[in-house]
Motif scaffolding. Structure first.
Motif, PDB file in Angstrom:
ATOM      1  N   GLY A  10       0.824  -1.197   0.000  1.00  0.00           N
ATOM      2  CA  GLY A  10       0.000   0.000   0.000  1.00  0.00           C
ATOM      3  C   GLY A  10       0.863   1.254   0.000  1.00  0.00           C
ATOM      4  N   MET A  11       0.343   2.295  -0.665  1.00  0.00           N
ATOM      5  CA  MET A  11       1.064   3.561  -0.736  1.00  0.00           C
ATOM      6  C   MET A  11       0.060   4.705  -0.588  1.00  0.00           C
ATOM      7  SD  MET A  11       4.421   3.397  -1.545  1.00  0.00           S
ATOM      8  CE  MET A  11       4.816   4.772  -2.636  1.00  0.00           C
ATOM      9  N   PHE A  12       0.543   5.792   0.026  1.00  0.00           N
ATOM     10  CA  PHE A  12      -0.250   7.016   0.095  1.00  0.00           C
ATOM     11  C   PHE A  12       0.510   8.122  -0.621  1.00  0.00           C
ATOM     12  CE2 PHE A  12      -3.653   5.867   2.950  1.00  0.00           C
ATOM     13  CZ  PHE A  12      -3.130   4.829   3.699  1.00  0.00           C
ATOM     14  N   VAL A  13      -0.229   8.995  -1.273  1.00  0.00           N
ATOM     15  CA  VAL A  13       0.401  10.153  -1.904  1.00  0.00           C
ATOM     16  C   VAL A  13      -0.576  11.323  -1.812  1.00  0.00           C
ATOM     17  CG1 VAL A  13      -0.448   9.606  -4.235  1.00  0.00           C
ATOM     18  CG2 VAL A  13       1.608  11.003  -3.955  1.00  0.00           C
ATOM     19  N   GLN A  14      -0.006  12.486  -1.661  1.00  0.00           N
ATOM     20  CA  GLN A  14      -0.828  13.688  -1.603  1.00  0.00           C
ATOM     21  C   GLN A  14      -1.217  14.077  -3.032  1.00  0.00           C
ATOM     22  OE1 GLN A  14      -1.119  14.531   1.696  1.00  0.00           O
ATOM     23  NE2 GLN A  14      -2.799  15.912   1.152  1.00  0.00           N
ATOM     24  N   GLU A  15      -2.427  14.546  -3.173  1.00  0.00           N
ATOM     25  CA  GLU A  15      -2.889  15.020  -4.473  1.00  0.00           C
ATOM     26  C   GLU A  15      -1.890  16.007  -5.065  1.00  0.00           C
ATOM     27  OE1 GLU A  15      -6.649  16.945  -4.148  1.00  0.00           O
ATOM     28  OE2 GLU A  15      -7.182  16.636  -6.255  1.00  0.00           O
ATOM     29  N   LEU A 110      -2.819   2.050  -4.127  1.00  0.00           N
ATOM     30  CA  LEU A 110      -2.473   3.469  -4.008  1.00  0.00           C
ATOM     31  C   LEU A 110      -3.681   4.260  -3.547  1.00  0.00           C
ATOM     32  CD1 LEU A 110      -0.448   5.809  -4.527  1.00  0.00           C
ATOM     33  CD2 LEU A 110      -1.425   5.964  -6.835  1.00  0.00           C
ATOM     34  N   LYS A 111      -3.459   5.102  -2.568  1.00  0.00           N
ATOM     35  CA  LYS A 111      -4.504   6.000  -2.086  1.00  0.00           C
ATOM     36  C   LYS A 111      -4.002   7.424  -2.233  1.00  0.00           C
ATOM     37  CE  LYS A 111      -8.222   7.303   0.250  1.00  0.00           C
ATOM     38  NZ  LYS A 111      -9.596   7.189  -0.312  1.00  0.00           N
ATOM     39  N   VAL A 112      -4.738   8.216  -2.980  1.00  0.00           N
ATOM     40  CA  VAL A 112      -4.396   9.618  -3.166  1.00  0.00           C
ATOM     41  C   VAL A 112      -5.209  10.448  -2.181  1.00  0.00           C
ATOM     42  CG1 VAL A 112      -4.298  11.540  -4.784  1.00  0.00           C
ATOM     43  CG2 VAL A 112      -3.913   9.199  -5.598  1.00  0.00           C
ATOM     44  N   LEU A 113      -4.514  11.267  -1.419  1.00  0.00           N
ATOM     45  CA  LEU A 113      -5.141  12.060  -0.368  1.00  0.00           C
ATOM     46  C   LEU A 113      -5.402  13.484  -0.829  1.00  0.00           C
ATOM     47  CD1 LEU A 113      -2.833  10.835   2.540  1.00  0.00           C
ATOM     48  CD2 LEU A 113      -5.091   9.959   1.902  1.00  0.00           C
ATOM     49  N   ALA A 114      -6.575  13.994  -0.502  1.00  0.00           N
ATOM     50  CA  ALA A 114      -6.930  15.360  -0.892  1.00  0.00           C
ATOM     51  C   ALA A 114      -6.230  16.387  -0.017  1.00  0.00           C
ATOM     52  CB  ALA A 114      -8.442  15.545  -0.791  1.00  0.00           C
TER      53      ALA A 114
END
Lengths: 114, 116
Positions: A10-15, A110-114
């Motif tokens: 899993g990965m997170f990234v800022q918009e 992947l989860k893109v964060l607002a």
């Protein structure tokens, strides 16, 4: 034996930021193709980008680019300017020349964060 | 690029029953494949659907459990027979297209199967 390894479950990234999804592969065949697919929550598999083993330049498709390092046997996907709609599972896959059999990695969510 | 219609998109079935999944392509294609994706897992090739002859199954998959038909170059069906909860998966139809050294696969939208 042929193998695809994706080490990031899993990965997170800022918009609007860029993100790199890792993929390493193993094959003794000199001719192969590397692919990335996106799988949204709806379940379909969407082709993103392709890199052939003899291609000299890294593949690019819009916001997607493939960082191909043949000596390291890696084919990382780079997504630039991430969007909320990029949130999905991403699969790296390898196909060998002359065969339709693909080997898929285990995927990176992947989860893109607002 | 090929457009693939797969149906049903999802189903909930009882143990011991069978479900047939249909895959329709908008153009003639040589190669059609069926993949299974178990929950949280990657894709595994079940078989190659051959037009006019028996499907070619991968190790661990047998015709009695997953009979496949391929009556022409645009259509195929996969049946999941005598289902058990372990068959709960996404089943994906795909077709092959030539793209350089590797063969690019197009996928249908998948069938999400839940077996109770």
């Amino acid at each position: 034996a042929q193998k695809i390894t994706q080490t990031q479950p899993g990965m997170f990234v800022q918009e609007k930021e860029a993100v790199t999804l890792d993929c390493t592969y193993d094959t003794s065949d000199p001719s192969y193709g590397l692919f990335w697919y996106k799988q949204p929550s709806s379940g379909e598999m969407i082709f993103l980008i392709y890199q052939g083993s003899y291609d000299q330049q890294n593949a690019t498709e819009g916001r997607y680019s493939l960082n191909f390092q043949k000596a390291r046997k890696s084919a990382n996907l780079v997504i630039s300017a991430s969007q909320l709609g990029d949130s999905a599972m991403y699969f790296c896959a390898m196909g060998l020349s002359g065969t339709y059999k693909y080997i898929f990695g285990t995927g990176t969510r992947l989860k893109v964060l607002a | 690029s090929a457009v693939i219609s797969q149906k049903p998109s999802r189903d909930i079935c009882q143990r011991g029953t069978s479900l047939t999944i249909q895959c329709q392509v908008d153009s003639q294609v040589t190669m059609m494949f069926w993949y299974r994706q178990q929950p949280g897992q990657s894709l595994t090739l079940i078989a190659t659907a051959n037009q006019g002859s028996e499907a070619t199954y991968e190790s661990g998959f047998v015709i009695d459990k997953f009979p496949i038909s391929r009556p022409n170059l645009t259509f195929s069906t996969l049946t999941v027979s005598n289902m058990s909860p372990e068959d709960s998966s996404i089943y994906l139809c795909s077709v092959g297209d030539v793209m350089g050294l590797g063969e690019k696969l197009f996928f249908g939208s998948g069938t999400q199967l839940s077996v109770l």
